[in-house]
Design an enzyme around this catalytic site. Structure first.
Site, short mmCIF file in Angstrom:
data_model
loop_
_atom_site.label_atom_id
_atom_site.label_comp_id
_atom_site.label_asym_id
_atom_site.label_seq_id
_atom_site.Cartn_x
_atom_site.Cartn_y
_atom_site.Cartn_z
N ASP A 8 0.86 -1.19 0.00
CA ASP A 8 0.00 0.00 0.00
C ASP A 8 0.89 1.24 0.00
O ASP A 8 2.12 1.16 -0.19
CB ASP A 8 -1.02 -0.04 1.15
CG ASP A 8 -0.40 0.21 2.53
OD1 ASP A 8 0.83 0.43 2.63
OD2 ASP A 8 -1.16 0.17 3.53
N CYS A 65 2.66 -3.63 4.03
CA CYS A 65 1.88 -2.43 4.35
C CYS A 65 2.59 -1.78 5.54
O CYS A 65 3.78 -2.01 5.75
CB CYS A 65 0.40 -2.74 4.59
SG CYS A 65 0.04 -3.77 6.03
N THR A 67 2.16 -2.23 8.84
CA THR A 67 2.52 -3.25 9.83
C THR A 67 2.75 -4.63 9.22
O THR A 67 3.29 -5.51 9.89
CB THR A 67 1.38 -3.41 10.85
OG1 THR A 67 0.19 -3.78 10.12
CG2 THR A 67 1.14 -2.13 11.63
N HIS A 98 7.80 -25.29 8.03
CA HIS A 98 6.73 -25.98 8.75
C HIS A 98 5.33 -25.64 8.24
O HIS A 98 4.43 -26.47 8.35
CB HIS A 98 6.80 -25.64 10.25
CG HIS A 98 7.95 -26.31 10.94
ND1 HIS A 98 8.14 -26.24 12.30
CD2 HIS A 98 8.98 -27.06 10.45
CE1 HIS A 98 9.23 -26.93 12.63
NE2 HIS A 98 9.76 -27.42 11.53
N HIS A 133 4.51 -32.11 9.05
CA HIS A 133 4.05 -30.75 8.78
C HIS A 133 3.02 -30.72 7.65
O HIS A 133 2.15 -29.86 7.61
CB HIS A 133 5.23 -29.84 8.47
CG HIS A 133 6.23 -29.82 9.59
ND1 HIS A 133 5.93 -29.31 10.83
CD2 HIS A 133 7.49 -30.33 9.67
CE1 HIS A 133 6.98 -29.47 11.63
NE2 HIS A 133 7.93 -30.09 10.95
C1 RB5 Z 1 -2.21 2.48 6.58
O1 RB5 Z 1 -2.13 3.66 7.31
C2 RB5 Z 1 -2.04 1.30 7.50
O2 RB5 Z 1 -3.20 1.12 8.25
C3 RB5 Z 1 -1.71 0.05 6.71
O3 RB5 Z 1 -0.55 0.26 5.99
C4 RB5 Z 1 -1.48 -1.22 7.50
O4 RB5 Z 1 -0.56 -1.01 8.52
C5 RB5 Z 1 -2.67 -1.92 7.95
O5 RB5 Z 1 -2.61 -2.99 8.57
#
Ligand code: RB5
Length: 150
Positions: A8, A65, A67, A98, A133
């Site tokens: 993203d 993204c 996180t 695994h 596995h």
């Molecule tokens: C975008 O701000 C953020 O929410 C996205 O990149 C991600 O971390 C969502 O899980």
């Protein structure tokens, strides 16, 4: 091996660096991500790379993204996908050994580029161990069969 990559707006720079890194290792990389830092919605791009992996258009996927969590959740909504969010190489290695993971996800706001490179390298180089596995992965996929509509 052909690799799909998606991201993203939070991970454009990291996507470009990881794509170039994977290409330097000899992999063909297809971009399914966004190339703008304007705010976009990660489910769109997670679904794109997950469909590419599920259909066999590419062999494995990388999804990034902020996180790694949101785009990983999106990937895992596609039948046949086992996407694992990892912030260090050990889990990335074992997600292959695994869990037979077919997409690795991580966060551009969580880890640095050198860790991200280590993660994708080990993820691409590690094979599934099979054996006991395989039974567990089959059990995972049975959950999908029981709970998801065709
Ligand atoms: C975008 O701000 C953020 O929410 C996205 O990149 C991600 O971390 C969502 O899980």
């Amino acid at each position: 091996m052909k690799i799909g990559i998606a991201n993203d707006h939070s991970a454009v720079e990291m996507k470009n660096q990881i794509k170039a890194y994977l290409e330097s290792l000899g992999y063909e990389v297809v971009n399914y991500g966004c190339d703008t830092t304007e705010s976009v919605d990660y489910p769109i791009y997670g679904e794109k790379v997950a469909n590419a992996v599920a259909s066999g258009e590419v062999d494995r996927g990388v999804a990034i993204c902020g996180t790694g969590v949101g785009i990983g959740l999106a990937c895992n909504k596609v039948r046949g996908i086992r996407a694992c969010t990892c912030s260090e190489p050990y889990s990335a290695e074992y997600s292959r050994r695994h869990n037979n993971a077919n997409i690795i996800t991580f966060g551009a706001r969580v880890i640095g580029i050198e860790t991200a490179k280590q993660i994708v390298k080990v993820f691409m180089e590690t094979e599934f161990e099979g054996g006991r596995h395989q039974r567990r992965v089959d059990e995972l996929m049975d959950i999908e069969k029981r709970n998801c509509e065709k």
